[in-house]
Design a protein around this motif. Structure first.
Motif, PDB file in Angstrom:
ATOM      1  N   THR A 135       4.042  -4.208  33.880  1.00 32.89           N
ATOM      2  CA  THR A 135       4.146  -2.765  33.672  1.00 32.89           C
ATOM      3  C   THR A 135       2.738  -2.225  33.532  1.00 32.89           C
ATOM      4  O   THR A 135       1.813  -2.933  33.119  1.00 32.89           O
TER       5      THR A 135
ATOM      6  N   ARG B 150      -1.605   1.655  39.160  1.00 32.97           N
ATOM      7  CA  ARG B 150      -0.428   1.871  40.006  1.00 32.97           C
ATOM      8  C   ARG B 150      -0.795   1.648  41.473  1.00 32.97           C
ATOM      9  O   ARG B 150      -0.097   0.936  42.200  1.00 32.97           O
TER      10      ARG B 150
ATOM     11  N   TYR C  22      -1.370  -2.136  42.279  1.00 33.42           N
ATOM     12  CA  TYR C  22      -0.152  -2.931  42.409  1.00 33.42           C
ATOM     13  C   TYR C  22       0.601  -2.599  43.690  1.00 33.42           C
ATOM     14  O   TYR C  22       1.122  -3.499  44.352  1.00 33.42           O
ATOM     15  N   LEU C  23       0.635  -1.345  44.068  1.00 34.31           N
ATOM     16  CA  LEU C  23       1.276  -0.981  45.336  1.00 34.31           C
ATOM     17  C   LEU C  23       0.509  -1.597  46.511  1.00 34.31           C
ATOM     18  O   LEU C  23       1.115  -2.129  47.442  1.00 34.31           O
TER      19      LEU C  23
ATOM     20  N   TYR D 208       3.282  -5.241  45.329  1.00 32.47           N
ATOM     21  CA  TYR D 208       4.271  -5.189  44.253  1.00 32.47           C
ATOM     22  C   TYR D 208       5.285  -4.088  44.530  1.00 32.47           C
ATOM     23  O   TYR D 208       4.939  -3.026  45.051  1.00 32.47           O
TER      24      TYR D 208
ATOM     25  N   PRO E 230       7.692  -1.261  43.232  1.00 36.98           N
ATOM     26  CA  PRO E 230       7.915  -0.434  42.040  1.00 36.98           C
ATOM     27  C   PRO E 230       9.392  -0.457  41.662  1.00 36.98           C
ATOM     28  O   PRO E 230      10.259  -0.342  42.525  1.00 36.98           O
TER      29      PRO E 230
ATOM     30  N   THR F 110       9.119   6.450  42.561  1.00 35.83           N
ATOM     31  CA  THR F 110       7.713   6.772  42.785  1.00 35.83           C
ATOM     32  C   THR F 110       7.477   8.263  42.995  1.00 35.83           C
ATOM     33  O   THR F 110       6.337   8.718  42.955  1.00 35.83           O
TER      34      THR F 110
ATOM     35  N   LEU G 234       5.437   1.925  33.732  1.00 37.23           N
ATOM     36  CA  LEU G 234       5.877   1.799  35.116  1.00 37.23           C
ATOM     37  C   LEU G 234       6.049   0.320  35.464  1.00 37.23           C
ATOM     38  O   LEU G 234       5.069  -0.426  35.548  1.00 37.23           O
TER      39      LEU G 234
ATOM     40  N   PHE H 195       6.860  -3.051  37.728  1.00 35.61           N
ATOM     41  CA  PHE H 195       6.715  -3.576  39.092  1.00 35.61           C
ATOM     42  C   PHE H 195       7.174  -5.031  39.089  1.00 35.61           C
ATOM     43  O   PHE H 195       7.154  -5.700  38.058  1.00 35.61           O
TER      44      PHE H 195
END
Length: 177
Positions: free
Chosen positions: A120, A129, A132-133, A137, A139, A143, A153, A155
């Motif tokens: 998270t 964020r 990780y995207l 990863y 979500p 989003t 958040l 993932f």
């Protein structure tokens, strides 16, 4: 351990003095974004959860012997590692070091038999964020929603089965988690 020219990963306990910049800067970041009580996030989990006997790991990326990035994972459940404390030194950002840390943590998680990673990040950390995207990863939240309405958040990422299969073939046994 993995190294590139002048960059080396080392596994360390939280008590190692080289971890201090990581903890100090993360504490400052959390407090700046979330208020004074954010320091509690750093001490939420006992240090031993980031050691091998407990299914965890803390690593630092050193450049010429100095910590420039790092991160950790802890056992989330029998097949899942939870990433924590992903950090890049404030003087070394925008170099892609966090991507190297994530990749090394994933390799280490696979080597320990984990099949999935969970993590998270806070709603006021758009850089995390994005990281990780960008590193594959998934979500586990909408989003399109305002992150402030979601809270932490979450993932996840499923680790490659072929890496686990290769480990089993090499060792002749599956992971003992």
């Amino acid at each position: 351990m993995t190294s590139a020219p002048e960059l080396t990963f080392i596994h360390v306990p939280v008590s190692d003095p080289r971890v201090e910049p990581l903890l100090r800067e993360l504490g400052h970041e959390y407090s700046t974004r979330y208020g004074k009580d954010a320091h509690a996030e750093i001490s939420r989990y006992p240090d031993e959860e980031f050691t091998e006997p407990y299914g965890g790991l803390l690593l630092l990326l050193l450049e010429r012997g100095e910590p420039v990035a790092g991160g950790a994972f802890r056992r989330y459940d029998a097949t899942t590692a939870e990433l924590k404390r992903i950090w890049t030194h404030s003087a070394h950002r925008r170099r892609g070091l966090a991507r190297h840390v994530i990749a090394e943590l994933e390799r280490e998680a696979v080597a320990r038999g984990y099949r999935r990673i969970h993590l998270t990040t806070g709603p006021r950390q758009p850089e995390a964020r994005g990281l990780y995207l960008a590193t594959g990863y998934t979500p586990l939240f909408d989003t399109e929603a305002d992150p402030e309405t979601i809270g932490p958040l979450p993932f996840e990422k499923h680790l490659p089965a072929e890496a686990r299969t290769a480990r089993t073939a090499r060792t002749g046994k599956a992971a003992d988690l």
